[in-house]
Write an enzyme that holds these catalytic residues in place. Structure first.
Site: not given
Length: 888
Positions: A277-278, A280-281, A314, A317
Site C-alpha cells: 500500500g505504501a 515508509e522510506n 507511514e 514510522h
C-alpha cells in the site's frame, strides 16, 4: 555449514557508510532491456577477526577488478589480498575469500561496479510505466523492504546493519531525481544529482526515484513537505488533500513522541506501479496512487479515509521504525503494530469529526480475531531462528503483525491509560537513547513510566502481563456466569476439534484486564490472572464485559445474561454501547460450538431498528460467512428472505434521509452505512434497488463524459450494474477503466468487472490478469481474488490458478505480500469434502516449487475448509429452520 550457506550475515563486519552512485536508463538497450549501472564504496569496520567478506548481492552483474568481483582497500594498513570471490545465489551473497585476516578495529572500503535490470517486478530498483498524453513514460523507483536493497547494490542488507548513505543519481535533464536526503546540488550535461548524507539507517529504508513528476509543497517548522505524482494528477489537485493533512499529522506526532521530526524534508510520492500500500522510506515515502491521491470530485469518503490512515501510518514510522528500528524481522510486530495503532490517533487529530478511532475494532480487532483463532496461527514475537529466509521474512508481514500488534498495544494503552502509554518522556527516552527497538526494551521503558505514575496499579510487571500476549499465539474467551459470579478463561479456537501443536510456556492462559458494566453502570476493572476467578454476581441485572472492546479477548455469558442482553437489544438497543461486539462474539462463539447457532442469529433480530454503521457492518461481516457457506444450497432462499426483511427498514431510512438518493448523508459513518443499505438491498432483492442501479449506470453509458453516480456509491453501483447486465455493460466498464485518470476510480472499475455473472467474460478477464499491458502486475492477484468472490467466478478462478500455478508463483509470488491473500480469497467458500481433497492435492502437486510467502496461508486454508465442512454438517438444518421461521 559454511558461513555463506547461512541466511544471516556473520557478526564480524559492521558497515559505517556507503558512497553510492546509480544511473538508471529510462530507454531500452539494444537487447530491449531496461538497465541501471552503478558503483558503490561501502566503508566498514572489522569487529571480529575473519578472512571472509560476505555481503548481500542479488541479480547484479558485477564488473571484475583483476579477476575478482570487488576491490578491497584499507584505510590505515595494507589490506589482505583477495584469494577468490564468488556469488551464492541461494543466500544472495557476494563472498570474498582473503589470503589473510582483517584486523579488528580497522576500517576497510569495498568497491563494486555493477549492472542490474530495471525490471517491472516491483522489487529493488525497478521500473513503473504509465501513459500521459498518449506518450509512454518510464519511472525508475524502488522498494527495498524487506530483502530487496541487495538487488539494487551490494550491501549488508539486514535491519540492524545501519549506516549513513551518500547517494548520487545520474539521470537525463528532463527528469527529476529523488532520494531520502535533500538534494544538495546538480551538475549539468547529463544531470548528476547529489543528496545530503542520510541519518544512520537500515538498508530497507533507502529509496531512489527518477521520474518526470510534478510536486506541490509547503514548509512547516523548516521542514519541506512535498507531494509528488504524475503531472496530470497534480494539475487535477489530487495531491492537495495529502498536503493539507501531512502538516497536522507530523505536528501531532512531534507532540506524541515529544521529539522533533528527525529530517530536513518529507517527500511523499504516488507511483503507478507499487506492490504494497505504501512504504515508509525515511524522508521519501512511496505510495500506491490509491493511498495518496484524492480527487475531490471523483473520489469517495472511503478513498479519503484510506489516504489519511495510510499517510498517518507511514508518518508514524518516521520516528518509531526508522529512528529506532527492529534488530531483526521476528520483532516486526513492534514496528507495524505500533504504527497500525497510532495511525488512528494521527488521523483522528487531522479529521476530528470522523470518530475514526471507533473503526479500529472493525478494521483491526475483529479482522485479526478470525486468523488468530486458528490452531495454525503464530505468536506476535518468535525466536530469531524461526525467521531466516526471504520467504519467511515476507510471511511476517501478516495480519497478526499489523492488526494483532495494534490490538494488543491498544489494550496496553487502555489498562495503563493513554497518557502513561505515550508518556512524553518515555518515548523521547526511547527515541534518543536507542538505535534499535525490541520487545523487552519497550516493556522495560514502559514499566519505568508505570512506576513513576502515582495511583496506577497493575497486578504484575508489564513484562509478565505482555509476554502472555506476545509469546503465545491466539487469545482467550472469557466466560462469565452471572448466577454464581464465577469467571473463567480458555484458548479460543474457531474449530474446537483442531489440535494446537505449538507449545506455550504459559499453557495458553493470559493475564486478562476486564472492563465491565452492570445495568449501564461502569464497574471497577477486574484482572483475571488464572484460569478461573470470582467477581461477577449480578442477580437479575444485565452484565456487559470488555466495554469498548478495550481487551483482546471474546466474552461468553450464562444463558440468562445472554437472554437479558438480547431482550435489551430488542427493546432499547442504544443503551448497549458494544452492539457490534455482542454480535461478533456471539457468531464466533457459535462457530466454535460454545453457544448454539440460533442464539447468535437472535442477536440480529433487532437490526430492523438499527441505523448505526458499526453494528451493521459487524453483523453483515458475520452473516457473510453464512452466505459463503450456503449460497450454493437450498438454505440461501430462506436466508435471503430474512435478510431482505432486516435490511428493508435501513434502505427506507436512507432513501428518506437522502431525499430519494439525491443528497449525501452528513455523518461520516452514515455515508458508509448508506452503502451497506444499497449493497445489501440489491443483493437481497429489495424492490426498486435493481432498477435504481441500472438506471444510474445506463445514464452514464449514454453520456460517458458525465457520471451521475455519487463517488461513495460507485463501487456498489458499478458491481451490481455489471452483474445485472451483459457484455455491453462489461465492455463499457473496461473502456472507462482503460481511460481512468484517477487510480481509485480505475480500482473500482477493475473490481466491478469481476461481478459479471457470465462465465465467458470471467474467463476472459482471468486471462487479462496475467497480461501486464491489460492489468498492472501490482493488481493481478487482487483481481483474481475479486473474481473468486463472485459465486460464478470462484470455480473458474480456482481452475485458473491451479493450471497456471508455476507461472503465477514465479512472476508474482515468491516474496509478495499479496500472495497469501490469493489463497485466502479463492478458498473462502470451500466447505465440501471434495473441495478439501482438491486443496490437499493442489498442495501435494506443487510440493516441488512450494508456496513461498503463502505457505502458512495454505495450511490455514486446509484448516478453515475442514472446520467449514463440520460446521455446515452440524448447522445446515437448524439454520434453514430458523431463517424459514423468521422470514415468514
Amino acid at each position: 555449514m559454511k558461513p555463506w550457506d547461512r541466511y544471516r550475515l556473520p557478526d564480524s563486519l559492521l558497515p559505517l557508510s556507503y558512497n553510492l552512485t546509480l544511473w538508471p536508463r529510462l530507454e531500452p538497450n539494444a537487447d530491449g532491456l531496461y538497465i541501471f549501472t552503478g558503483q558503490s564504496y561501502v566503508i566498514f569496520q572489522c569487529v571480529k577477526s575473519t578472512d571472509l567478506v560476505i555481503i548481500h548481492s542479488n541479480k547484479l552483474n558485477l564488473t571484475s577488478f583483476n579477476g575478482h568481483l570487488a576491490q578491497l582497500t584499507a584505510e590505515h594498513h595494507s589490506e589482505p589480498a583477495v584469494e577468490k570471490s564468488w556469488l551464492v545465489p541461494k543466500t544472495h551473497y557476494l563472498v570474498l575469500q582473503l589470503q589473510s585476516s582483517l584486523i579488528v578495529g580497522e576500517t576497510y572500503v569495498l568497491h563494486t561496479r555493477f549492472q542490474g535490470e530495471l525490471a517491472d517486478d516491483l522489487e529493488g530498483f525497478y521500473r513503473s510505466e504509465y501513459t500521459e498524453n498518449g506518450v509512454k513514460k518510464i519511472v525508475a523507483t524502488s522498494q527495498m523492504q524487506a530483502t530487496y536493497a541487495r538487488k539494487a547494490f551490494p550491501c549488508f542488507d539486514e535491519p540492524a546493519m545501519k549506516a549513513v548513505f551518500n547517494v548520487t543519481i545520474i539521470h537525463s535533464r528532463d527528469t527529476v531525481a529523488l532520494s531520502n536526503g535533500r538534494e544538495t546540488g546538480q551538475f549539468e550535461s547529463v544531470r548528476i544529482t547529489k543528496f545530503e548524507p542520510t541519518a544512520r539507517m537500515s538498508t530497507y529504508l533507502l529509496a531512489f526515484i527518477v521520474c518526470d513528476f510534478a510536486d506541490i509543497q509547503s514548509i512547516q517548522k523548516n521542514v519541506s513537505i512535498r507531494i509528488w505524482a504524475r503531472r496530470k494528477a497534480i494539475d487535477a489537485r489530487q495531491g492537495d488533500y495529502a498536503l493539507n493533512v501531512t502538516g497536522p499529522i507530523l505536528e501531532f506526532y512531534e507532540r506524541y513522541y515529544n521529539a522533533a521530526y528527525p529530517l530536513s524534508k518529507s517527500d511523499q510520492i504516488a507511483l503507478p506501479d507499487f506492490n504494497a500500500g505504501a512504504m515508509e522510506n525515511w524522508g521519501l515515502v512511496t505510495y500506491r496512487e490509491t493511498a495518496l491521491l484524492y480527487d475531490p470530485i471523483i473520489s469517495s469518503t472511503g478513498n479519503k479515509e484510506r489516504v489519511i490512515t495510510v499517510i498517518s501510518h507511514e508518518l508514524a514510522h518516521m520516528w518509531f521504525g526508522n529512528l529506532v528500528t527492529v534488530r531483526w524481522w521476528n520483532d516486526l510486530w513492534l514496528n507495524e503494530g505500533f504504527a497500525s495503532y497510532v495511525e488512528y490517533l494521527g488521523a483522528d487529530h487531522a479529521e476530528p469529526t470522523w470518530n475514526i478511532k471507533d473503526h479500529m475494532v472493525l478494521y483491526d480487532v475483529h479482522r485479526v480475531f478470525g486468523v488468530d483463532a486458528l490452531a495454525s496461527s503464530h505468536p506476535l514475537s518468535c525466536d530469531e531462528d524461526e525467521v531466516r529466509t526471504p520467504a519467511q521474512i515476507s510471511e511476517m508481514f501478516s495480519t497478526i503483525s499489523y492488526s494483532k500488534g495494534a490490538a494488543v498495544l491498544r489494550m496496553l494503552s487502555e489498562f495503563l491509560s493513554e497518557p502513561v502509554f505515550a508518556k512524553g518522556n518515555m518515548l523521547k527516552y526511547l527515541l534518543s537513547h536507542f538505535f534499535y527497538i525490541y520487545c523487552t526494551l519497550l516493556l522495560s521503558v514502559m514499566f519505568q513510566a508505570v512506576q513513576s505514575t502515582p495511583g496506577l496499579e497493575i497486578p504484575h510487571t508489564i513484562h509478565d502481563i505482555m509476554n502472555r500476549w506476545t509469546l503465545q499465539m491466539g487469545f482467550p474467551v472469557v466466560t462469565i456466569d452471572t448466577r454464581t459470579g464465577s469467571i473463567s478463561q480458555r484458548h479460543f479456537l474457531l474449530d474446537p476439534d483442531s489440535i494446537v501443536e505449538r507449545p506455550s510456556q504459559y499453557n495458553y492462559t493470559w493475564f486478562v484486564p476486564i472492563k465491565w458494566m452492570k445495568s449501564g453502570v461502569h464497574q471497577q476493572q477486574f484482572w483475571l490472572l488464572q484460569q478461573t476467578g470470582l467477581s461477577f454476581v449480578s442477580g437479575n441485572e444485565w452484565v456487559l464485559a470488555n466495554t469498548n472492546v478495550s481487551g483482546y479477548f471474546r466474552v461468553n455469558y450464562d444463558p440468562g445474561n445472554w437472554d437479558r442482553l438480547i431482550m435489551l437489544l430488542n427493546s432499547n438497543h442504544r443503551v448497549i454501547i458494544n452492539r457490534a461486539q455482542i454480535i461478533d462474539d456471539a457468531f464466533n462463539l457459535a462457530r466454535a460450538k460454545i453457544i448454539n447457532t440460533t442464539l447468535a442469529l437472535k442477536t440480529t433480530k433487532y437490526l430492523s431498528k438499527e441505523t448505526g454503521y458499526i453494528p451493521w457492518e459487524s453483523a453483515l461481516r458475520n452473516l457473510n460467512y453464512y452466505i459463503l457457506m450456503f449460497d450454493r444450497t437450498e438454505v440461501y432462499g430462506a436466508l435471503k428472505g430474512y435478510l431482505k426483511k432486516q435490511i428493508l427498514p435501513l434502505y427506507e431510512h436512507f432513501k428518506v434521509m437522502t431525499e430519494d438518493w439525491n443528497k449525501v448523508p452528513a455523518g461520516h459513518s452514515d455515508q458508509y452505512n448508506q452503502i451497506n443499505a444499497i449493497s445489501m438491498g440489491c443483493k437481497m432483492g429489495v424492490e426498486g434497488c435493481r432498477e435504481l442501479i441500472k438506471n444510474w449506470f445506463r445514464q452514464w453509458m449514454e453520456n460517458p463524459a458525465h457520471n451521475p453516480i455519487h463517488p461513495n456509491l460507485k463501487s456498489t453501483v458499478y458491481c451490481y450494474a455489471v452483474a445485472f447486465g451483459g457484455h455491453e455493460e462489461w465492455d463499457f466498464a473496461w473502456r472507462m477503466f482503460k481511460n481512468a485518470t484517477v487510480a481509485s476510480e480505475a480500482s473500482r472499475l477493475r473490481e466491478a468487472m469481476a461481478c459479471t455473472q457470465a462465465p465467458w467474460l470471467l474467463n476472459r478477464y482471468l486471462e487479462y490478469t496475467l497480461d501486464p499491458s491489460k492489468i498492472r502486475k501490482q493488481d493481478a492477484t487482487s483481481t483474481i481474488q475479486s473474481i473468486a468472490r463472485n459465486i460464478v467466478g470462484m470455480p473458474l478462478a480456482w481452475d485458473f490458478v491451479r493450471a497456471r500455478w508455476r507461472y503465477i508463483f514465479e512472476q508474482y509470488g515468491r516474496g509478495s505480500f499479496s500472495f497469501a491473500g490469493l489463497i485466502h480469497g479463492i478458498t473462502r467458500r470451500f466447505s465440501t469434502e471434495f473441495e478439501l481433497e482438491e486443496l490437499k492435492k493442489f498442495k501435494a502437486d506443487h510440493h516441488d516449487i512450494g508456496f513461498g510467502s503463502a505457505t502458512l496461508a495454505m495450511e490455514q486454508a486446509i484448516e478453515k475448509t475442514t472446520a467449514n465442512i463440520k460446521w455446515v454438517a452440524e448447522n445446515k438444518a437448524p439454520v434453514m429452520q430458523w431463517f424459514s421461521d423468521e422470514s415468514a
